[in-house]
Scaffold this motif. Structure first.
Motif, short mmCIF file in Angstrom:
data_model
loop_
_atom_site.label_atom_id
_atom_site.label_comp_id
_atom_site.label_asym_id
_atom_site.label_seq_id
_atom_site.Cartn_x
_atom_site.Cartn_y
_atom_site.Cartn_z
N HIS A 138 0.84 -1.20 0.00
CA HIS A 138 0.00 0.00 0.00
C HIS A 138 0.87 1.25 0.00
O HIS A 138 2.06 1.18 0.33
CB HIS A 138 -0.91 0.02 1.24
CG HIS A 138 -0.14 0.14 2.53
ND1 HIS A 138 0.52 -0.93 3.10
CD2 HIS A 138 0.13 1.20 3.32
CE1 HIS A 138 1.14 -0.53 4.20
NE2 HIS A 138 0.93 0.77 4.36
N ASP A 140 0.75 4.99 2.01
CA ASP A 140 0.09 5.48 3.22
C ASP A 140 -0.93 6.56 2.88
O ASP A 140 -0.64 7.51 2.14
CB ASP A 140 1.12 6.05 4.20
CG ASP A 140 1.89 4.95 4.93
OD1 ASP A 140 1.44 3.79 4.90
OD2 ASP A 140 2.92 5.27 5.54
N HIS A 252 4.66 -0.27 -0.03
CA HIS A 252 5.36 -1.02 1.01
C HIS A 252 4.38 -1.89 1.78
O HIS A 252 3.17 -1.60 1.83
CB HIS A 252 6.09 -0.06 1.96
CG HIS A 252 5.17 0.86 2.71
ND1 HIS A 252 4.62 1.99 2.13
CD2 HIS A 252 4.66 0.82 3.96
CE1 HIS A 252 3.85 2.61 3.02
NE2 HIS A 252 3.84 1.90 4.13
FE LIG Z 1 2.25 1.97 5.61
#
Ligand SMILES: [Fe+2]
Length: 293
Positions: A138, A140, A252
């Motif tokens: 994903h 953030d 990540h």
């Molecule tokens: Fe994250």
């Protein structure tokens, strides 16, 4: 190895200003993870006891400091112990912020200190729902905390005392990721941003940028085929390793590990060395319209 691996290693063994690496804004802004395998955060002997999930309050998975006041959140214990725990996390905040300003001198006077978090809980025990499952790749983005284009620069350090690496997967470049889902993402409902802010669901207005970033986050995590088959690499950050990346840009996933410190630093898109590399500018170029309103 790839010709241009996502993770780039540097030899620094000190947080201080005389370390060798500086002026690497272009590397981090182009979506790399900067890894420093010889840059440990030194714990005092009496701080080692904090490497234990019992210091969390059981509700929050992290202990965190909220700036500018630096109040301690998510921790449970006697006042004297919590004072010592707070001093340890403050030291990490100060060292990691000074380190970022050495790496990225272009950001001087523009970087703002976000939350500092101490994560003594094993990654394996943290997931509550697919949307919160950070073992899925994903970028953030937060439902209640719209960034409105502001960048999330993060400095992580593995402080595990028993040799356990922090294991990540890193994925495809941001632009390729955006292109994968952008055609399926509609515009937010008219009035929805004002409604969410009015109800207190969001801390500030959820711009269309935030809407798209949340959609990218959710669609990636919900897409099992993407998780399984998209371009990706496993990375192991050994104890004593520090790493730095824009977590709103680098795909990540945290696959395992325990005991980490993390400092979030915030910077406006306009203050970057190359604003055109940012998720905001990339999405605006792909969609051919402004997204920050
Ligand atoms: Fe994250």
């Amino acid at each position: 190895m790839d010709a241009d691996p996502v993770v780039r290693e540097y030899p620094d063994a000190t947080w201080a200003d005389d370390g060798p690496t500086r002026g690497v804004e272009g590397v981090v802004e182009s979506g790399h993870v900067l890894a420093f395998p010889h840059l440990a955060f030194a714990l005092e002997p009496e701080e080692r006891r904090f490497l234990d999930p019992r210091w969390t309050d059981g509700k929050a998975k992290n202990v965190s400091l909220r700036w500018p006041a630096g109040e301690l959140r998510g921790a449970a214990g006697a006042a004297a112990d919590l004072g010592a725990l707070r001093r340890m996390i403050v030291r990490y905040a100060e060292q990691s912020e000074a380190f970022a300003l050495r790496l990225f001198p272009h950001y001087r006077g523009k970087l703002r200190r976000g939350n500092t978090s101490f994560r003594p809980v094993d990654v394996a025990g943290r997931a509550r729902s697919w949307r919160q499952d950070d073992t899925r790749l994903h970028v953030d983005a937060f439902p209640s905390n719209p960034m409105q284009g502001t960048r999330l620069l993060r400095v992580f350090c593995n402080v595990n005392p028993s040799g356990e690496a922090r294991r990540w997967r890193v994925g495809e470049p941001f632009e390729a990721h955006a292109r994968r889902y952008l055609g399926a993402i509609g515009r937010p409902w008219p009035g929805s941003a004002a409604l969410l802010a009015g109800l207190g669901i969001t801390k500030r207005r959820r711009t269309e940028y935030d809407h798209v970033m949340l959609q990218l986050h959710d669609r990636a995590k919900a897409d099992a085929e993407f998780q399984r088959a998209s371009p990706q690499h496993a990375v192991a950050f050994a104890p004593g390793t520090t790493w730095v990346c824009y977590s709103d840009q680098v795909l990540h996933a945290a696959m395992g590990g325990q005991h980490m410190l993390e400092q979030t630093l915030l910077i406006d898109v306009e203050s970057l060395a190359r604003p055109e590399t940012s998720p905001l500018r990339t999405l605006e170029r792909l969609l051919n319209r402004p997204l920050r309103y």
